[in-house]
Design a protein around this motif. Structure first.
Motif, PDB file in Angstrom:
ATOM      1  N   LEU A 254       0.803  -1.143   0.103  1.00  0.00           N
ATOM      2  CA  LEU A 254       0.047  -0.096   0.039  1.00  0.00           C
ATOM      3  C   LEU A 254       0.838   1.251  -0.039  1.00  0.00           C
ATOM      4  O   LEU A 254       0.510   2.439   0.415  1.00  0.00           O
ATOM      5  CB  LEU A 254      -0.950   0.019   1.135  1.00  0.00           C
ATOM      6  CG  LEU A 254      -2.112  -1.033   1.214  1.00  0.00           C
ATOM      7  CD1 LEU A 254      -2.763  -1.019   2.480  1.00  0.00           C
ATOM      8  CD2 LEU A 254      -3.224  -0.283   0.166  1.00  0.00           C
ATOM      9  N   ARG A 255       2.089   1.210  -0.571  1.00  0.00           N
ATOM     10  CA  ARG A 255       2.874   2.431  -0.632  1.00  0.00           C
ATOM     11  C   ARG A 255       2.173   3.514  -1.312  1.00  0.00           C
ATOM     12  O   ARG A 255       1.826   3.328  -2.318  1.00  0.00           O
ATOM     13  CB  ARG A 255       4.344   2.112  -1.240  1.00  0.00           C
ATOM     14  CG  ARG A 255       5.069   1.038  -0.203  1.00  0.00           C
ATOM     15  CD  ARG A 255       6.634   0.895  -1.055  1.00  0.00           C
ATOM     16  NE  ARG A 255       7.314   2.136  -0.641  1.00  0.00           N
ATOM     17  CZ  ARG A 255       8.081   2.429   0.444  1.00  0.00           C
ATOM     18  NH1 ARG A 255       7.857   1.602   1.433  1.00  0.00           N
ATOM     19  NH2 ARG A 255       8.582   3.517   0.617  1.00  0.00           N
ATOM     20  N   LYS A 256       2.341   4.685  -0.744  1.00  0.00           N
ATOM     21  CA  LYS A 256       1.693   5.846  -1.089  1.00  0.00           C
ATOM     22  C   LYS A 256       0.208   5.890  -1.615  1.00  0.00           C
ATOM     23  O   LYS A 256      -0.432   6.710  -2.440  1.00  0.00           O
ATOM     24  CB  LYS A 256       2.721   6.232  -2.576  1.00  0.00           C
ATOM     25  CG  LYS A 256       3.845   6.234  -2.569  1.00  0.00           C
ATOM     26  CD  LYS A 256       4.854   7.004  -3.602  1.00  0.00           C
ATOM     27  CE  LYS A 256       6.104   7.384  -3.326  1.00  0.00           C
ATOM     28  NZ  LYS A 256       6.880   7.794  -4.716  1.00  0.00           N
ATOM     29  N   ALA A 257      -0.365   4.787  -1.094  1.00  0.00           N
ATOM     30  CA  ALA A 257      -1.919   4.797  -1.154  1.00  0.00           C
ATOM     31  C   ALA A 257      -2.440   5.989  -0.223  1.00  0.00           C
ATOM     32  O   ALA A 257      -1.890   6.251   0.785  1.00  0.00           O
ATOM     33  CB  ALA A 257      -2.305   3.216  -0.831  1.00  0.00           C
ATOM     34  N   ARG A 258      -3.939   6.031  -0.588  1.00  0.00           N
ATOM     35  CA  ARG A 258      -4.548   6.949   0.575  1.00  0.00           C
ATOM     36  C   ARG A 258      -5.552   6.004   0.797  1.00  0.00           C
ATOM     37  O   ARG A 258      -6.473   5.633   0.112  1.00  0.00           O
ATOM     38  CB  ARG A 258      -5.047   8.115  -0.450  1.00  0.00           C
ATOM     39  CG  ARG A 258      -3.949   9.232  -0.846  1.00  0.00           C
ATOM     40  CD  ARG A 258      -4.619  10.353  -1.568  1.00  0.00           C
ATOM     41  NE  ARG A 258      -4.778   9.861  -2.842  1.00  0.00           N
ATOM     42  CZ  ARG A 258      -5.702  10.326  -3.530  1.00  0.00           C
ATOM     43  NH1 ARG A 258      -6.292  11.610  -3.099  1.00  0.00           N
ATOM     44  NH2 ARG A 258      -6.145  10.144  -4.858  1.00  0.00           N
TER      45      ARG A 258
END
Length: 245
Positions: free
Chosen positions: A153-157
């Protein structure tokens, strides 16, 4: 590697709460609770095709036990859909959109959902490994039960997301933005919160909290007193405090 990154911390919590303001040991706790999705699917049409189509439009469809291994559905839209017991090995779903959807018992390795959008979605009893959700947007999503390994979920919102009764093994929240996210009765193993930003993130009811990296990014989260004691050595190491008898 920073001192905190070389440590693994564990904590146990069982606090349960209601929506909105909560009472904890007689004191009002005003952490904002996540808004859960309320998915009410209409009568669905069974899917009778093969695979998926890039930029395909699936509205009111039930995928029942469909094998979507290596399917190419990049940019596809799934609205008012149910996926039951589907196989998603290496499925290409980057930039796909799931709106008012329920995914039950899906399984697969290497599913690509990079930059996908999930809104008002329930994921129940999933068995997934190496899911790519980097850069994705999750809003009003519940992940209940099941086990997900190496969730990216890297850089996910994430906004109004609840992880409930599930096992997340080595999830990567690096540089993600979490707003009103709850972890309830779930297991977090070697979680990476490096560079994450948190607002109203509730970790108090985590069954097992194991942070491999990013303990310094917990500003904006709430933890229980027992978790604070468990995390104390990592916090001390982060600010360079030595604790000796």
């Amino acid at each position: 590697m920073a001192a905190s990154e070389g440590r693994t911390t564990r904590a146990t919590g069982a606090t349960r709460g209601a929506r909105g303001a909560r009472e904890v040991k007689g004191k009002k706790d005003t952490i904002a609770a996540a808004r859960r999705p309320e998915v009410r699917l209409p009568p669905l049409v069974p899917y009778d095709g093969e695979g998926l189509e890039p930029d395909g439009d699936y509205d009111g469809v039930r995928f029942d036990g469909v094998d979507l291994t290596d399917a190419s559905g990049r940019g596809a839209r799934f609205m008012d859909c149910a996926l039951d017991g589907c196989t998603l090995d290496r499925a290409e779903l980057a930039r796909a959109r799931f709106i008012d959807a329920v995914l039950t018992g899906v399984r697969g390795v290497g599913t690509d959902l990079a930059e996908a959008s999930l809104r008002d979605v329930e994921v129940v009893d999933a068995r997934l490994g190496g899911v790519q959700l980097h850069g994705a947007v999750l809003e009003r999503v519940v992940v209940r039960g099941g086990k997900i390994d190496y969730l990216n979920l890297r850089k996910a919102r994430l906004k109004d997301v609840v992880f409930e009764g599930c096992v997340l093994s080595e999830p990567d929240f690096g540089n993600a933005h979490l707003v009103r996210v709850e972890f309830r009765d779930c297991v977090l193993k070697r979680a990476d919160f490096s560079g994450a930003r948190m607002e109203s993130v509730d970790l108090r009811a985590v069954a097992e909290l194991d942070i491999a990296r990013g303990v310094d990014r917990l500003a904006g989260a709430v933890i229980s007193p027992s978790q604070l004691m468990e995390l104390a050595p990592a916090f001390a190491a982060q600010i360079g405090v030595r604790v000796e008898a």
